[in-house]
Scaffold this motif. Structure first.
Motif, PDB file in Angstrom:
ATOM      1  N   ALA A   1       0.824  -1.207   0.000  1.00  0.00           N
ATOM      2  CA  ALA A   1       0.000   0.000   0.000  1.00  0.00           C
ATOM      3  C   ALA A   1       0.860   1.259   0.000  1.00  0.00           C
ATOM      4  CB  ALA A   1      -0.943   0.000   1.192  1.00  0.00           C
ATOM      5  N   THR A   2       2.098   1.152   0.451  1.00  0.00           N
ATOM      6  CA  THR A   2       2.992   2.316   0.479  1.00  0.00           C
ATOM      7  C   THR A   2       3.646   2.570  -0.881  1.00  0.00           C
ATOM      8  OG1 THR A   2       4.898   0.988   1.177  1.00  0.00           O
ATOM      9  CG2 THR A   2       3.488   1.907   2.923  1.00  0.00           C
ATOM     10  N   GLN A   3       3.532   1.639  -1.808  1.00  0.00           N
ATOM     11  CA  GLN A   3       4.168   1.780  -3.118  1.00  0.00           C
ATOM     12  C   GLN A   3       3.419   2.813  -3.960  1.00  0.00           C
ATOM     13  OE1 GLN A   3       6.984   0.064  -4.014  1.00  0.00           O
ATOM     14  NE2 GLN A   3       6.966  -0.776  -1.954  1.00  0.00           N
ATOM     15  N   THR A   4       4.156   3.646  -4.631  1.00  0.00           N
ATOM     16  CA  THR A   4       3.525   4.628  -5.505  1.00  0.00           C
ATOM     17  C   THR A   4       3.084   3.939  -6.791  1.00  0.00           C
ATOM     18  OG1 THR A   4       5.655   5.205  -6.475  1.00  0.00           O
ATOM     19  CG2 THR A   4       4.898   6.533  -4.607  1.00  0.00           C
ATOM     20  N   GLY A   5       2.004   4.404  -7.337  1.00  0.00           N
ATOM     21  CA  GLY A   5       1.506   3.841  -8.588  1.00  0.00           C
ATOM     22  C   GLY A   5       0.460   2.763  -8.380  1.00  0.00           C
ATOM     23  N   LEU A   6       0.375   2.237  -7.197  1.00  0.00           N
ATOM     24  CA  LEU A   6      -0.635   1.225  -6.916  1.00  0.00           C
ATOM     25  C   LEU A   6      -1.818   1.906  -6.238  1.00  0.00           C
ATOM     26  CD1 LEU A   6       1.643  -1.628  -5.535  1.00  0.00           C
ATOM     27  CD2 LEU A   6       0.940  -1.210  -7.891  1.00  0.00           C
ATOM     28  N   ARG A   7      -2.959   1.821  -6.881  1.00  0.00           N
ATOM     29  CA  ARG A   7      -4.137   2.515  -6.357  1.00  0.00           C
ATOM     30  C   ARG A   7      -4.763   1.740  -5.203  1.00  0.00           C
ATOM     31  NH1 ARG A   7      -9.384   2.345  -7.178  1.00  0.00           N
ATOM     32  NH2 ARG A   7      -9.289   0.893  -8.901  1.00  0.00           N
ATOM     33  N   ARG A   8      -4.903   0.448  -5.387  1.00  0.00           N
ATOM     34  CA  ARG A   8      -5.507  -0.382  -4.347  1.00  0.00           C
ATOM     35  C   ARG A   8      -4.790  -1.727  -4.297  1.00  0.00           C
ATOM     36  NH1 ARG A   8     -11.012  -3.249  -5.009  1.00  0.00           N
ATOM     37  NH2 ARG A   8     -10.038  -5.040  -4.127  1.00  0.00           N
ATOM     38  N   VAL A   9      -4.514  -2.196  -3.094  1.00  0.00           N
ATOM     39  CA  VAL A   9      -3.825  -3.478  -2.912  1.00  0.00           C
ATOM     40  C   VAL A   9      -4.668  -4.330  -1.970  1.00  0.00           C
ATOM     41  CG1 VAL A   9      -1.763  -4.612  -2.029  1.00  0.00           C
ATOM     42  CG2 VAL A   9      -1.557  -2.411  -3.182  1.00  0.00           C
ATOM     43  N   ARG A  10      -4.810  -5.584  -2.353  1.00  0.00           N
ATOM     44  CA  ARG A  10      -5.500  -6.533  -1.482  1.00  0.00           C
ATOM     45  C   ARG A  10      -4.711  -7.835  -1.472  1.00  0.00           C
ATOM     46  NH1 ARG A  10     -11.737  -8.526  -1.263  1.00  0.00           N
ATOM     47  NH2 ARG A  10     -11.357  -9.914   0.474  1.00  0.00           N
ATOM     48  N   ALA A  11      -4.388  -8.321  -0.292  1.00  0.00           N
ATOM     49  CA  ALA A  11      -3.687  -9.598  -0.146  1.00  0.00           C
ATOM     50  C   ALA A  11      -4.560 -10.511   0.707  1.00  0.00           C
ATOM     51  CB  ALA A  11      -2.325  -9.404   0.494  1.00  0.00           C
ATOM     52  N   GLN A  12      -4.702 -11.755   0.270  1.00  0.00           N
ATOM     53  CA  GLN A  12      -5.544 -12.717   0.969  1.00  0.00           C
ATOM     54  C   GLN A  12      -4.798 -14.028   1.147  1.00  0.00           C
ATOM     55  OE1 GLN A  12      -8.556 -12.542  -2.191  1.00  0.00           O
ATOM     56  NE2 GLN A  12     -10.025 -12.314  -0.533  1.00  0.00           N
ATOM     57  N   ALA A  13      -5.073 -14.686   2.250  1.00  0.00           N
ATOM     58  CA  ALA A  13      -4.609 -16.053   2.466  1.00  0.00           C
ATOM     59  C   ALA A  13      -5.809 -16.960   2.240  1.00  0.00           C
ATOM     60  CB  ALA A  13      -4.072 -16.214   3.875  1.00  0.00           C
ATOM     61  N   LEU A  14      -5.704 -17.847   1.267  1.00  0.00           N
ATOM     62  CA  LEU A  14      -6.828 -18.708   0.891  1.00  0.00           C
ATOM     63  C   LEU A  14      -6.455 -20.176   0.988  1.00  0.00           C
ATOM     64  CD1 LEU A  14      -7.874 -16.881  -2.394  1.00  0.00           C
ATOM     65  CD2 LEU A  14      -8.944 -16.649  -0.173  1.00  0.00           C
ATOM     66  N   ASP A  15      -7.453 -20.985   1.259  1.00  0.00           N
ATOM     67  CA  ASP A  15      -7.332 -22.429   1.142  1.00  0.00           C
ATOM     68  C   ASP A  15      -8.292 -22.809   0.025  1.00  0.00           C
ATOM     69  OD1 ASP A  15      -7.328 -25.139   1.264  1.00  0.00           O
ATOM     70  OD2 ASP A  15      -7.761 -25.288   3.396  1.00  0.00           O
ATOM     71  N   ASP A  16      -7.773 -22.890  -1.169  1.00  0.00           N
ATOM     72  CA  ASP A  16      -8.585 -23.144  -2.350  1.00  0.00           C
ATOM     73  C   ASP A  16      -8.510 -24.623  -2.700  1.00  0.00           C
ATOM     74  OD1 ASP A  16     -10.075 -22.925  -4.613  1.00  0.00           O
ATOM     75  OD2 ASP A  16      -8.610 -21.790  -5.762  1.00  0.00           O
ATOM     76  N   ARG A  17      -9.546 -25.371  -2.288  1.00  0.00           N
ATOM     77  CA  ARG A  17      -9.633 -26.814  -2.548  1.00  0.00           C
ATOM     78  C   ARG A  17      -8.424 -27.559  -2.006  1.00  0.00           C
ATOM     79  NH1 ARG A  17     -10.468 -24.256  -7.331  1.00  0.00           N
ATOM     80  NH2 ARG A  17     -12.628 -23.768  -7.694  1.00  0.00           N
ATOM     81  N   GLY A  18      -8.017 -27.224  -0.819  1.00  0.00           N
ATOM     82  CA  GLY A  18      -6.897 -27.897  -0.188  1.00  0.00           C
ATOM     83  C   GLY A  18      -5.539 -27.325  -0.546  1.00  0.00           C
ATOM     84  N   GLN A  19      -5.498 -26.297  -1.363  1.00  0.00           N
ATOM     85  CA  GLN A  19      -4.245 -25.676  -1.781  1.00  0.00           C
ATOM     86  C   GLN A  19      -4.110 -24.330  -1.085  1.00  0.00           C
ATOM     87  OE1 GLN A  19      -2.215 -27.258  -4.323  1.00  0.00           O
ATOM     88  NE2 GLN A  19      -0.824 -25.933  -3.256  1.00  0.00           N
ATOM     89  N   ASN A  20      -3.071 -24.143  -0.269  1.00  0.00           N
ATOM     90  CA  ASN A  20      -2.843 -22.868   0.410  1.00  0.00           C
ATOM     91  C   ASN A  20      -2.271 -21.864  -0.582  1.00  0.00           C
ATOM     92  OD1 ASN A  20      -3.692 -23.616   3.008  1.00  0.00           O
ATOM     93  ND2 ASN A  20      -1.744 -24.635   3.388  1.00  0.00           N
ATOM     94  N   ILE A  21      -2.902 -20.711  -0.637  1.00  0.00           N
ATOM     95  CA  ILE A  21      -2.519 -19.677  -1.607  1.00  0.00           C
ATOM     96  C   ILE A  21      -2.468 -18.326  -0.911  1.00  0.00           C
ATOM     97  CG2 ILE A  21      -3.226 -18.445  -3.709  1.00  0.00           C
ATOM     98  CD1 ILE A  21      -4.710 -20.994  -4.537  1.00  0.00           C
ATOM     99  N   ILE A  22      -1.442 -17.553  -1.238  1.00  0.00           N
ATOM    100  CA  ILE A  22      -1.432 -16.138  -0.890  1.00  0.00           C
ATOM    101  C   ILE A  22      -1.666 -15.400  -2.199  1.00  0.00           C
ATOM    102  CG2 ILE A  22      -0.070 -14.194  -0.076  1.00  0.00           C
ATOM    103  CD1 ILE A  22       1.196 -16.008   1.938  1.00  0.00           C
ATOM    104  N   ARG A  23      -2.806 -14.733  -2.270  1.00  0.00           N
ATOM    105  CA  ARG A  23      -3.226 -14.059  -3.500  1.00  0.00           C
ATOM    106  C   ARG A  23      -3.133 -12.552  -3.301  1.00  0.00           C
ATOM    107  NH1 ARG A  23      -8.681 -16.132  -5.359  1.00  0.00           N
ATOM    108  NH2 ARG A  23      -7.345 -17.858  -6.004  1.00  0.00           N
ATOM    109  N   ILE A  24      -2.364 -11.919  -4.187  1.00  0.00           N
ATOM    110  CA  ILE A  24      -2.181 -10.467  -4.146  1.00  0.00           C
ATOM    111  C   ILE A  24      -2.881  -9.880  -5.365  1.00  0.00           C
ATOM    112  CG2 ILE A  24      -0.510  -8.587  -4.115  1.00  0.00           C
ATOM    113  CD1 ILE A  24       1.567 -10.728  -3.174  1.00  0.00           C
ATOM    114  N   THR A  25      -3.799  -8.964  -5.107  1.00  0.00           N
ATOM    115  CA  THR A  25      -4.511  -8.291  -6.189  1.00  0.00           C
ATOM    116  C   THR A  25      -4.180  -6.807  -6.116  1.00  0.00           C
ATOM    117  OG1 THR A  25      -6.305  -9.884  -5.960  1.00  0.00           O
ATOM    118  CG2 THR A  25      -6.766  -7.922  -7.259  1.00  0.00           C
ATOM    119  N   VAL A  26      -3.727  -6.261  -7.236  1.00  0.00           N
ATOM    120  CA  VAL A  26      -3.283  -4.871  -7.289  1.00  0.00           C
ATOM    121  C   VAL A  26      -4.063  -4.144  -8.376  1.00  0.00           C
ATOM    122  CG1 VAL A  26      -1.326  -3.377  -7.790  1.00  0.00           C
ATOM    123  CG2 VAL A  26      -0.970  -5.466  -6.502  1.00  0.00           C
ATOM    124  N   ASP A  27      -4.649  -3.005  -8.010  1.00  0.00           N
ATOM    125  CA  ASP A  27      -5.236  -2.100  -8.995  1.00  0.00           C
ATOM    126  C   ASP A  27      -4.244  -0.964  -9.202  1.00  0.00           C
ATOM    127  OD1 ASP A  27      -7.474  -3.648  -8.985  1.00  0.00           O
ATOM    128  OD2 ASP A  27      -8.704  -2.278  -7.809  1.00  0.00           O
TER     129      ASP A  27
END
Length: 184
Positions: free
Chosen positions: A116-142
């Motif tokens: 969120a402190t990075q310039t140029g990134l309007r919105r940042v979302r990071a999630q920890a997911l368990d997608d069908r038994g697979q652990n995922i860290i998903r980063i979504t950047v606008d």
């Protein structure tokens, strides 16, 4: 999709599909009197079949098959429903004397705060997911439209590489999605 869940889905659908196709082909061949299928089906003793259905154990077997089918169906449905959040991750360095665990949710929050402190990134979302038994860290950047793709990736890449290095050898995967806003 997780490979093991994908294999279970495909195998289940394949077995059911093969059985249904075999029954359909047998019915069609019987209806048009194609030998030897018509002969095989005509030799089925329907009286014995009726007696078997009337026996007490047949209902129990049928109920057991229904329960197993419902359980298997629920397992297949459960692997395709929306991902849920993993609580903690047990690190490989854990010993019998103690377990080293980390909260993936807190890792995701730290990533979100850092990016969120990075310039140029309007919105940042990071999630920890368990997608069908697979652990995922998903980063979504606008990203803002006045920034180039190289600038956005340059701000995001070190974080992604740090995560991949930190979780190397584990079953945690890192995903990064970049949404480029339209020019106004």
């Amino acid at each position: 999709m997780n490979r093991s869940a994908s294999v279970l889905h495909r195998l289940s659908i394949g077995v059911v599909g093969v059985v249904l196709v075999a029954v359909a082909v047998a019915v069609i061949l019987y209806q048009v009197s194609v030998e030897p299928v018509a002969g095989w089906i005509s030799r089925i003793d329907t009286r014995q079949l009726t007696e078997t259905v009337g026996k007490g154990w047949f209902g129990a077997v049928l109920a057991l098959v229904a329960v197993l089918a419902a359980y298997w169906g629920w397992r297949l449905i459960r692997t395709t429903i929306a991902p849920h959040r993993p609580e903690q991750f047990l690190l490989d360095a854990s010993e019998t004397e103690g377990a080293l665990t980390i909260s993936l949710k807190q890792v995701a929050q730290a990533i979100e705060e850092h990016l969120a402190t990075q310039t140029g990134l309007r919105r940042v979302r990071a999630q920890a997911l368990d997608d069908r038994g697979q652990n995922i860290i998903r980063i979504t950047v606008d990203a803002r439209p006045d920034r180039s793709y190289d600038e956005i990736v340059g701000a995001l890449a070190p974080t992604v590489e740090d995560l991949r290095t930190a979780f190397a050898g584990s079953d945690i995967h890192v995903q990064a999605f970049v949404h480029l806003d339209a020019l106004e």
